[in-house]
Design a protein around this motif. Structure first.
Motif, PDB file in Angstrom:
ATOM      1  N   UNK A 149       0.654  -0.791  -0.084  1.00 58.48           N
ATOM      2  CA  UNK A 149      -0.185   0.118  -0.015  1.00 58.48           C
ATOM      3  C   UNK A 149       1.129   1.153   0.428  1.00 58.48           C
ATOM      4  N   UNK A 150       2.230   0.942   0.125  1.00 56.00           N
ATOM      5  CA  UNK A 150       3.198   2.613   0.239  1.00 56.00           C
ATOM      6  C   UNK A 150       3.405   2.561  -0.719  1.00 56.00           C
ATOM      7  N   UNK A 151       4.967   2.926  -1.254  1.00 53.96           N
ATOM      8  CA  UNK A 151       5.265   3.746  -2.621  1.00 53.96           C
ATOM      9  C   UNK A 151       6.632   2.308  -2.397  1.00 53.96           C
ATOM     10  N   UNK A 152       7.260   1.787  -3.946  1.00 54.16           N
ATOM     11  CA  UNK A 152       8.293   1.598  -3.552  1.00 54.16           C
ATOM     12  C   UNK A 152       9.431   1.880  -3.467  1.00 54.16           C
ATOM     13  N   UNK A 153       9.833   3.127  -3.332  1.00 56.99           N
ATOM     14  CA  UNK A 153      10.671   4.278  -3.780  1.00 56.99           C
ATOM     15  C   UNK A 153      10.405   5.552  -3.389  1.00 56.99           C
ATOM     16  N   UNK A 154      10.204   6.235  -1.860  1.00 56.22           N
ATOM     17  CA  UNK A 154       9.802   7.575  -1.741  1.00 56.22           C
ATOM     18  C   UNK A 154      11.156   8.068  -1.395  1.00 56.22           C
ATOM     19  N   UNK A 155      11.150   9.034  -1.701  1.00 60.06           N
ATOM     20  CA  UNK A 155      12.801   9.736  -1.358  1.00 60.06           C
ATOM     21  C   UNK A 155      12.861  11.689  -1.402  1.00 60.06           C
ATOM     22  N   UNK A 156      13.003  11.611  -0.101  1.00 57.61           N
ATOM     23  CA  UNK A 156      13.169  13.857  -0.002  1.00 57.61           C
ATOM     24  C   UNK A 156      14.430  13.680   0.191  1.00 57.61           C
ATOM     25  N   UNK A 157      15.612  13.239  -0.708  1.00 55.03           N
ATOM     26  CA  UNK A 157      16.990  13.622  -1.105  1.00 55.03           C
ATOM     27  C   UNK A 157      16.805  14.973  -1.541  1.00 55.03           C
ATOM     28  N   UNK A 181       8.857  11.043  -6.009  1.00 59.78           N
ATOM     29  CA  UNK A 181       9.761  12.182  -4.891  1.00 59.78           C
ATOM     30  C   UNK A 181       8.820  13.021  -4.384  1.00 59.78           C
ATOM     31  N   UNK A 182       8.698  13.857  -3.549  1.00 58.85           N
ATOM     32  CA  UNK A 182       7.863  14.520  -2.948  1.00 58.85           C
ATOM     33  C   UNK A 182       8.100  15.854  -2.839  1.00 58.85           C
ATOM     34  N   UNK A 183       9.170  16.360  -2.359  1.00 59.25           N
ATOM     35  CA  UNK A 183       9.864  17.499  -1.891  1.00 59.25           C
ATOM     36  C   UNK A 183      10.889  18.024  -3.602  1.00 59.25           C
ATOM     37  N   UNK A 184      10.662  16.860  -4.688  1.00 61.91           N
ATOM     38  CA  UNK A 184      11.575  17.195  -6.249  1.00 61.91           C
ATOM     39  C   UNK A 184      13.146  16.732  -5.695  1.00 61.91           C
ATOM     40  N   UNK A 185      13.449  17.886  -5.542  1.00 57.03           N
ATOM     41  CA  UNK A 185      14.961  17.619  -5.533  1.00 57.03           C
ATOM     42  C   UNK A 185      15.834  17.386  -6.784  1.00 57.03           C
ATOM     43  N   UNK A 186      17.051  17.772  -7.871  1.00 57.92           N
ATOM     44  CA  UNK A 186      17.860  17.729  -8.559  1.00 57.92           C
ATOM     45  C   UNK A 186      17.659  16.096  -8.644  1.00 57.92           C
ATOM     46  N   UNK A 194       4.186  17.384  -2.799  1.00 56.87           N
ATOM     47  CA  UNK A 194       4.154  18.030  -1.676  1.00 56.87           C
ATOM     48  C   UNK A 194       4.180  19.458  -1.783  1.00 56.87           C
ATOM     49  N   UNK A 195       5.196  19.900  -3.307  1.00 56.15           N
ATOM     50  CA  UNK A 195       5.757  21.137  -3.162  1.00 56.15           C
ATOM     51  C   UNK A 195       7.069  21.832  -3.087  1.00 56.15           C
ATOM     52  N   UNK A 196       7.632  21.856  -3.532  1.00 51.20           N
ATOM     53  CA  UNK A 196       9.568  22.732  -3.597  1.00 51.20           C
ATOM     54  C   UNK A 196       9.620  23.226  -2.363  1.00 51.20           C
ATOM     55  N   UNK A 197      11.027  22.056  -1.422  1.00 52.59           N
ATOM     56  CA  UNK A 197      11.753  22.501  -0.812  1.00 52.59           C
ATOM     57  C   UNK A 197      12.085  23.233  -0.755  1.00 52.59           C
ATOM     58  N   UNK A 198      12.913  23.355  -2.001  1.00 53.67           N
ATOM     59  CA  UNK A 198      13.873  23.880  -2.050  1.00 53.67           C
ATOM     60  C   UNK A 198      14.666  24.430  -3.540  1.00 53.67           C
ATOM     61  N   UNK A 225       4.359  18.168  -9.395  1.00 55.95           N
ATOM     62  CA  UNK A 225       3.370  19.140  -8.591  1.00 55.95           C
ATOM     63  C   UNK A 225       3.985  20.615  -9.273  1.00 55.95           C
ATOM     64  N   UNK A 226       2.335  21.764  -9.384  1.00 57.78           N
ATOM     65  CA  UNK A 226       2.117  22.772  -9.850  1.00 57.78           C
ATOM     66  C   UNK A 226       3.200  23.484  -9.495  1.00 57.78           C
ATOM     67  N   UNK A 227       4.404  23.661  -8.556  1.00 64.74           N
ATOM     68  CA  UNK A 227       5.018  24.304  -7.542  1.00 64.74           C
ATOM     69  C   UNK A 227       6.646  24.271  -8.773  1.00 64.74           C
ATOM     70  N   UNK A 228       6.281  23.638  -9.502  1.00 65.34           N
ATOM     71  CA  UNK A 228       7.977  22.661 -10.445  1.00 65.34           C
ATOM     72  C   UNK A 228       7.836  24.184 -11.361  1.00 65.34           C
ATOM     73  N   UNK A 229       8.453  24.601 -11.038  1.00 64.88           N
ATOM     74  CA  UNK A 229       8.732  26.061 -12.442  1.00 64.88           C
ATOM     75  C   UNK A 229       9.749  25.645 -13.902  1.00 64.88           C
ATOM     76  N   UNK A 230      10.722  24.493 -13.090  1.00 68.80           N
ATOM     77  CA  UNK A 230      11.287  24.214 -14.065  1.00 68.80           C
ATOM     78  C   UNK A 230      11.379  22.920 -15.319  1.00 68.80           C
ATOM     79  N   UNK A 231      10.973  23.248 -16.653  1.00 69.95           N
ATOM     80  CA  UNK A 231      10.148  22.107 -17.785  1.00 69.95           C
ATOM     81  C   UNK A 231      11.255  20.997 -17.063  1.00 69.95           C
TER      82      UNK A 231
END
Length: 328
Positions: free
Chosen positions: A128-136, A168-173, A198-202, A228-234
């Protein structure tokens, strides 16, 4: 485990540690507090704690390398603390049927760390969870297989109903290259890959490159990439195969080049996961060189996933074939 530079390695076969609910500090089976820990060739199962968030490996320290191991049937496979100085490498490992079943526990849950390198792994059947979740802050996800076992088919674990294959809930490079990413018919979320939902943390950490992957959707609908809608980079999306129904990507500004979408692409044998292009497949030689990320990371695939949790060199051809595998 408090020592720094600790190595734990299974010998004379792969030892299986079934915790059967025994745990340390209410956190899990192995609680790693030191720096630069290497764990190799172990099997861990049965991690459970009273708050239902136990982990086979709980990283409270920094810098973990995990190789050649099998983590299954735990509340979490790996769960880490948040430490932006920490780097984690996971290679040649299998994760299966981890998760309490509440959607908040996963095969892997990587916290807010500096970087995750996840390559040559098989992560499947999250409960029921994710196969990989990372906030790195930086994620390199390369040459893995994310999938699930159909009900009634024998596998190394019970079948699961995963939510996202990759979250990748906070995005990241993040660079996602050369993977097999499969959505099963029985799932807990119709989105396959989620980025910054969940939004762009940085704002400086919001670049996503998705190159030479093979996506499979066995559900009746869905979304291959939810951005996510907060991602401005294509988002950069090139040389990918999208098999099955569903929208490709929710971001209208995404850079999409040389991708191939079909309800039934011409693979050698999709039922047995031989996803090499069949002779004459239209995605043979239909790709293009993807170049480099803005930080100089090469985007040309150099390996292919080999089951189970292995890899082999990818043949070099020009023009490149689309997808995670080159034609034989």
């Amino acid at each position: 485990m408090y020592p720094d530079d600790l190595t734990i390695r299974g010998v004379n076969g792969r030892p299986h540690i079934d915790a059967a609910g025994n745990q340390s500090g209410g956190k899990g089976t192995w609680v790693v507090k030191g720096m630069r820990t290497l764990i190799d060739n172990v099997e861990l199962s049965g991690a459970a704690v009273p708050d239902r968030n136990g982990a086979a490996i709980r990283l409270d320290g920094i810098h973990l390398t995990l190789t050649n191991s099998f983590l299954h049937d735990n509340e979490n496979g790996i769960l880490t603390a948040n430490d932006y100085t920490s780097d984690i490498v996971v290679e040649h490992c299998e994760f299966g049927h981890n998760g309490y079943g509440d959607g908040y526990t996963h095969n892997l849950y990587i916290g807010r760390i500096s970087s995750l390198t996840f390559r040559y792994n098989y992560s499947h059947d999250a409960n029921a969870g994710h196969n990989l979740k990372s906030r790195a802050g930086t994620n390199t996800i390369a040459y893995n297989r994310f999938s699930s076992t159909p009900y009634g088919v024998a596998g190394t674990t019970a079948s699961g109903q995963p939510s996202y294959e990759i979250d990748l809930p906070w995005g990241g490079n993040s660079v996602i290259i050369g993977n097999v990413i499969e959505q099963p018919a029985d799932n807990s979320n119709s989105n396959i890959l989620a980025y910054a939902e969940e939004g762009v943390n940085d704002s400086n950490l919001q670049s996503l490159y998705v190159v030479n992957n093979t996506f499979l959707n066995h559900a009746g609908s869905g979304q291959f990439l939810m951005i996510g809608g907060g991602v401005t980079k294509p988002v950069f999306l090139q040389n990918n195969v999208f098999a099955g129904p569903g929208g490709i990507i929710t971001q209208g500004s995404a850079i999409q080049r040389n991708n191939y979408a079909s309800m039934s692409p011409a693979f050698i044998n999709a039922a047995s996961y031989d996803l090499h292009p069949a002779p004459g497949a239209p995605f043979i030689g239909a790709g293009a060189a993807a170049g480099f990320t803005l930080t100089g990371q090469a985007l040309n695939p150099v390996f292919e996933y080999v089951h189970v949790a292995g890899s082999t060199a990818r043949p070099v051809r020009s023009p490149i074939d689309i997808g995670a595998f080159a034609a034989r």
